[in-house]
Design a protein around this motif. Structure first.
Motif, PDB file in Angstrom:
ATOM      1  N   ALA A 226     -10.185   8.400  -2.237  1.00 32.74           N
ATOM      2  CA  ALA A 226     -10.464   7.658  -3.468  1.00 32.74           C
ATOM      3  C   ALA A 226      -9.645   8.212  -4.627  1.00 32.74           C
ATOM      4  CB  ALA A 226     -11.959   7.722  -3.786  1.00 32.74           C
ATOM      5  N   ALA A 227      -9.494   9.535  -4.651  1.00 35.90           N
ATOM      6  CA  ALA A 227      -8.723  10.147  -5.737  1.00 35.90           C
ATOM      7  C   ALA A 227      -7.273   9.697  -5.687  1.00 35.90           C
ATOM      8  CB  ALA A 227      -8.822  11.663  -5.635  1.00 35.90           C
ATOM      9  N   LEU A 228      -6.725   9.589  -4.456  1.00 39.60           N
ATOM     10  CA  LEU A 228      -5.336   9.167  -4.328  1.00 39.60           C
ATOM     11  C   LEU A 228      -5.175   7.714  -4.756  1.00 39.60           C
ATOM     12  CD1 LEU A 228      -2.415   9.625  -3.445  1.00 39.60           C
ATOM     13  CD2 LEU A 228      -3.095   9.076  -1.094  1.00 39.60           C
ATOM     14  N   LEU A 229      -6.121   6.867  -4.338  1.00 40.39           N
ATOM     15  CA  LEU A 229      -6.034   5.460  -4.726  1.00 40.39           C
ATOM     16  C   LEU A 229      -6.160   5.307  -6.245  1.00 40.39           C
ATOM     17  CD1 LEU A 229      -8.179   3.812  -1.908  1.00 40.39           C
ATOM     18  CD2 LEU A 229      -5.695   3.767  -2.152  1.00 40.39           C
ATOM     19  N   GLN A 230      -7.055   6.114  -6.825  1.00 35.66           N
ATOM     20  CA  GLN A 230      -7.200   6.074  -8.294  1.00 35.66           C
ATOM     21  C   GLN A 230      -5.893   6.490  -8.961  1.00 35.66           C
ATOM     22  OE1 GLN A 230     -10.285   8.603  -9.812  1.00 35.66           O
ATOM     23  NE2 GLN A 230     -10.273   7.650 -11.841  1.00 35.66           N
ATOM     24  N   ARG A 231      -5.263   7.520  -8.404  1.00 33.83           N
ATOM     25  CA  ARG A 231      -4.004   7.989  -8.955  1.00 33.83           C
ATOM     26  C   ARG A 231      -2.916   6.919  -8.838  1.00 33.83           C
ATOM     27  NH1 ARG A 231      -1.317  10.531 -12.720  1.00 33.83           N
ATOM     28  NH2 ARG A 231       0.673  11.423 -11.977  1.00 33.83           N
ATOM     29  N   LEU A 232      -2.869   6.227  -7.698  1.00 33.70           N
ATOM     30  CA  LEU A 232      -1.894   5.157  -7.515  1.00 33.70           C
ATOM     31  C   LEU A 232      -2.130   4.031  -8.521  1.00 33.70           C
ATOM     32  CD1 LEU A 232      -1.670   4.909  -3.595  1.00 33.70           C
ATOM     33  CD2 LEU A 232       0.052   5.825  -5.152  1.00 33.70           C
ATOM     34  N   GLY A 233      -3.422   3.738  -8.796  1.00 35.76           N
ATOM     35  CA  GLY A 233      -3.737   2.688  -9.754  1.00 35.76           C
ATOM     36  C   GLY A 233      -3.270   3.050 -11.158  1.00 35.76           C
ATOM     37  N   MET A 234      -3.476   4.310 -11.516  1.00 37.69           N
ATOM     38  CA  MET A 234      -3.048   4.751 -12.837  1.00 37.69           C
ATOM     39  C   MET A 234      -1.520   4.696 -12.971  1.00 37.69           C
ATOM     40  SD  MET A 234      -5.614   8.021 -13.330  1.00 37.69           S
ATOM     41  CE  MET A 234      -4.702   8.549 -14.794  1.00 37.69           C
ATOM     42  N   VAL A 235      -0.832   5.119 -11.926  1.00 37.67           N
ATOM     43  CA  VAL A 235       0.634   5.071 -11.959  1.00 37.67           C
ATOM     44  C   VAL A 235       1.108   3.632 -12.080  1.00 37.67           C
ATOM     45  CG1 VAL A 235       2.724   5.507 -10.621  1.00 37.67           C
ATOM     46  CG2 VAL A 235       0.908   7.238 -10.699  1.00 37.67           C
ATOM     47  N   GLN A 236       0.448   2.741 -11.342  1.00 41.97           N
ATOM     48  CA  GLN A 236       0.838   1.331 -11.398  1.00 41.97           C
ATOM     49  C   GLN A 236       0.664   0.776 -12.806  1.00 41.97           C
ATOM     50  OE1 GLN A 236       0.029  -2.080  -8.393  1.00 41.97           O
ATOM     51  NE2 GLN A 236      -1.802  -1.932  -9.702  1.00 41.97           N
ATOM     52  N   GLU A 237      -0.457   1.128 -13.467  1.00 44.91           N
ATOM     53  CA  GLU A 237      -0.693   0.635 -14.826  1.00 44.91           C
ATOM     54  C   GLU A 237       0.358   1.164 -15.795  1.00 44.91           C
ATOM     55  OE1 GLU A 237      -4.625   1.822 -15.754  1.00 44.91           O
ATOM     56  OE2 GLU A 237      -5.586   0.358 -14.407  1.00 44.91           O
ATOM     57  N   GLN A 238       0.734   2.415 -15.635  1.00 41.42           N
ATOM     58  CA  GLN A 238       1.755   2.987 -16.508  1.00 41.42           C
ATOM     59  C   GLN A 238       3.101   2.294 -16.303  1.00 41.42           C
ATOM     60  OE1 GLN A 238       1.802   7.189 -15.712  1.00 41.42           O
ATOM     61  NE2 GLN A 238      -0.212   7.562 -16.637  1.00 41.42           N
ATOM     62  N   VAL A 239       3.458   2.045 -15.051  1.00 39.27           N
ATOM     63  CA  VAL A 239       4.738   1.383 -14.767  1.00 39.27           C
ATOM     64  C   VAL A 239       4.739  -0.019 -15.343  1.00 39.27           C
ATOM     65  CG1 VAL A 239       6.193   0.473 -12.946  1.00 39.27           C
ATOM     66  CG2 VAL A 239       5.235   2.775 -12.729  1.00 39.27           C
ATOM     67  N   GLN A 240       3.635  -0.762 -15.135  1.00 37.82           N
ATOM     68  CA  GLN A 240       3.589  -2.138 -15.623  1.00 37.82           C
ATOM     69  C   GLN A 240       3.531  -2.200 -17.149  1.00 37.82           C
ATOM     70  OE1 GLN A 240       0.207  -3.658 -13.432  1.00 37.82           O
ATOM     71  NE2 GLN A 240       1.545  -4.552 -11.845  1.00 37.82           N
ATOM     72  N   ALA A 241       3.014  -1.119 -17.782  1.00 37.56           N
ATOM     73  CA  ALA A 241       3.013  -1.083 -19.241  1.00 37.56           C
ATOM     74  C   ALA A 241       4.433  -1.003 -19.770  1.00 37.56           C
ATOM     75  CB  ALA A 241       2.189   0.100 -19.730  1.00 37.56           C
ATOM     76  N   TRP A 242       5.231  -0.238 -19.130  1.00 39.01           N
ATOM     77  CA  TRP A 242       6.633  -0.114 -19.540  1.00 39.01           C
ATOM     78  C   TRP A 242       7.494  -1.230 -18.963  1.00 39.01           C
ATOM     79  CZ3 TRP A 242       8.448   3.080 -23.180  1.00 39.01           C
ATOM     80  CH2 TRP A 242       7.664   4.166 -23.568  1.00 39.01           C
ATOM     81  N   LEU A 243       7.144  -1.712 -17.758  1.00 38.33           N
ATOM     82  CA  LEU A 243       7.914  -2.782 -17.098  1.00 38.33           C
ATOM     83  C   LEU A 243       6.964  -3.910 -16.733  1.00 38.33           C
ATOM     84  CD1 LEU A 243      10.014  -0.509 -14.678  1.00 38.33           C
ATOM     85  CD2 LEU A 243      10.787  -1.509 -16.842  1.00 38.33           C
ATOM     86  N   PRO A 244       6.714  -4.826 -17.664  1.00 39.97           N
ATOM     87  CA  PRO A 244       5.746  -5.899 -17.424  1.00 39.97           C
ATOM     88  C   PRO A 244       6.083  -6.747 -16.208  1.00 39.97           C
ATOM     89  CG  PRO A 244       6.341  -5.769 -19.737  1.00 39.97           C
ATOM     90  CD  PRO A 244       7.269  -4.869 -19.027  1.00 39.97           C
ATOM     91  N   GLY A 245       7.351  -6.814 -15.864  1.00 39.72           N
ATOM     92  CA  GLY A 245       7.744  -7.650 -14.722  1.00 39.72           C
ATOM     93  C   GLY A 245       7.578  -6.977 -13.376  1.00 39.72           C
ATOM     94  N   ALA A 246       7.151  -5.702 -13.354  1.00 41.85           N
ATOM     95  CA  ALA A 246       7.010  -4.986 -12.077  1.00 41.85           C
ATOM     96  C   ALA A 246       5.873  -5.573 -11.255  1.00 41.85           C
ATOM     97  CB  ALA A 246       6.767  -3.510 -12.341  1.00 41.85           C
ATOM     98  N   LYS A 247       6.076  -5.681  -9.965  1.00 41.52           N
ATOM     99  CA  LYS A 247       5.057  -6.244  -9.080  1.00 41.52           C
ATOM    100  C   LYS A 247       3.975  -5.201  -8.795  1.00 41.52           C
ATOM    101  CE  LYS A 247       8.193  -9.440  -6.715  1.00 41.52           C
ATOM    102  NZ  LYS A 247       8.754  -9.850  -5.408  1.00 41.52           N
ATOM    103  N   ALA A 248       2.806  -5.713  -8.504  1.00 40.48           N
ATOM    104  CA  ALA A 248       1.698  -4.821  -8.167  1.00 40.48           C
ATOM    105  C   ALA A 248       1.881  -4.260  -6.759  1.00 40.48           C
ATOM    106  CB  ALA A 248       0.381  -5.583  -8.272  1.00 40.48           C
ATOM    107  N   LEU A 249       1.278  -3.105  -6.523  1.00 35.71           N
ATOM    108  CA  LEU A 249       1.341  -2.490  -5.195  1.00 35.71           C
ATOM    109  C   LEU A 249       0.593  -3.341  -4.177  1.00 35.71           C
ATOM    110  CD1 LEU A 249       0.673   1.259  -6.054  1.00 35.71           C
ATOM    111  CD2 LEU A 249       2.835   0.264  -5.297  1.00 35.71           C
TER     112      LEU A 249
END
Length: 297
Positions: free
Chosen positions: A86-109
């Motif tokens: 769960a911790a790893l999935l949470q970490r992946l979610g946070m990274v995804q949000e940060q990437v999409q904040a800077w790159l709105p066009g980035a696709k979701a995992l």
């Protein structure tokens, strides 16, 4: 010599390394006829570093032939999927949000992306240096067994051609004395006719001596006893090598060339259609042997 062998290292193999458990490695080796050893490798990028080790193993066991080595790495469908925490999935979610904040066009995992990131790159982690050589040894051993079976078949074929060549040589041997005797009688008849035309001006003894001299010269010119004897000696040596075994390919190449030379000389000295036919039949058999000798190491 032609041959084929393949081997696989499955995840449940006792030789498989723990890091390689989700993978299956397949290795196959094909060999076809060639006078020299020609190695070709078709390997995935993960196995490029193993090419020198494979080359060393092959050159230690093979001396002739065009050899193609193929390898493939497959992900095992039955391997258990990674279990991300769960911790790893949470970490992946946070990274995804940060990437999409800077790159709105980035696709979701995707789920596949999450599992891949959770499990890491298994192929890159695999210790191929400890896996490939043993598998190659197994494949080469199977290849040598296949080539040995092929060698026995070729030996039987060559021994059959040797028997046929000996039969042809036995047919040729009595033809020359018969032809010489016929030619001697023909010379005597011609000299007798010539004496009749000269009305006895040439002594009969001189005419007979001249006829015998001509017949002797003719016999020397068409004598093939030496060629037949040498051909028989070459056939005996080929048979001895086939029964002995080992690395005999190059020696057989030389002996086949010598057989060709004797058959050609036999044909060039031929004074009858029968002897010419025997020479042609010999050349056909020798050419069949030459083609197959190229397969022998």
């Amino acid at each position: 010599m032609t041959g084929y062998a393949s081997a696989q290292l499955a995840p449940d193999s006792p030789d498989a390394q723990p890091a390689a458990s989700p993978l299956r490695l397949g290795l196959e080796i094909r060999t076809v006829n060639s006078r020299f050893l020609d190695l070709t490798f078709r390997l995935p990028e993960e196995l490029r570093a193993q090419e020198p080790a494979l080359r060393t193993l092959l050159t230690a066991h093979l001396k002739r032939g065009k050899v193609e080595v193929r390898a493939a790495i497959e992900q095992d469908a039955s391997a258990s999927l990674p279990q991300p925490s769960a911790a790893l999935l949470q970490r992946l979610g946070m990274v995804q949000e940060q990437v999409q904040a800077w790159l709105p066009g980035a696709k979701a995992l995707t789920v596949a992306d999450a599992l891949r990131l959770a499990g890491g790159n298994t192929t890159a982690q695999t210790d191929w240096a400890s896996i490939v050589p043993p598998l190659a040894e197994e494949t080469i051993a199977a290849l040598l067994d296949a080539r040995a079976r092929e060698g026995k078949r070729l030996a039987r074929m060559l021994l059959d051609r040797i028997a046929q060549l000996r039969d042809l040589a036995a047919q040729a041997a009595p033809l020359v004395p018969q032809l010489v005797e016929q030619q001697r009688q023909r010379f005597l008849e011609r000299w007798q006719e010539a004496m009749g035309l000269t009305e006895g001006h040439i002594p009969p003894e001189a005419a007979q001596d001249r006829a015998l001299t001509e017949a002797t010269a003719f016999a020397i010119r068409i004598d093939v006893a030496e060629e037949i004897n040498r051909l028989g000696a070459h056939l005996e040596e080929i048979e001895r090598l086939l029964k002995k075994g080992g690395e005999i390919g190059k020696r057989l190449d030389f002996l086949i060339q010598e057989l060709h030379r004797e058959a050609n000389t036999l044909g060039s000295k031929s004074a009858t259609l029968e002897l010419t036919r025997i020479s042609v039949d010999m050349k056909v058999l020798i050419e069949q042997m030459r083609e197959q000798v190229q397969n022998i190491e």
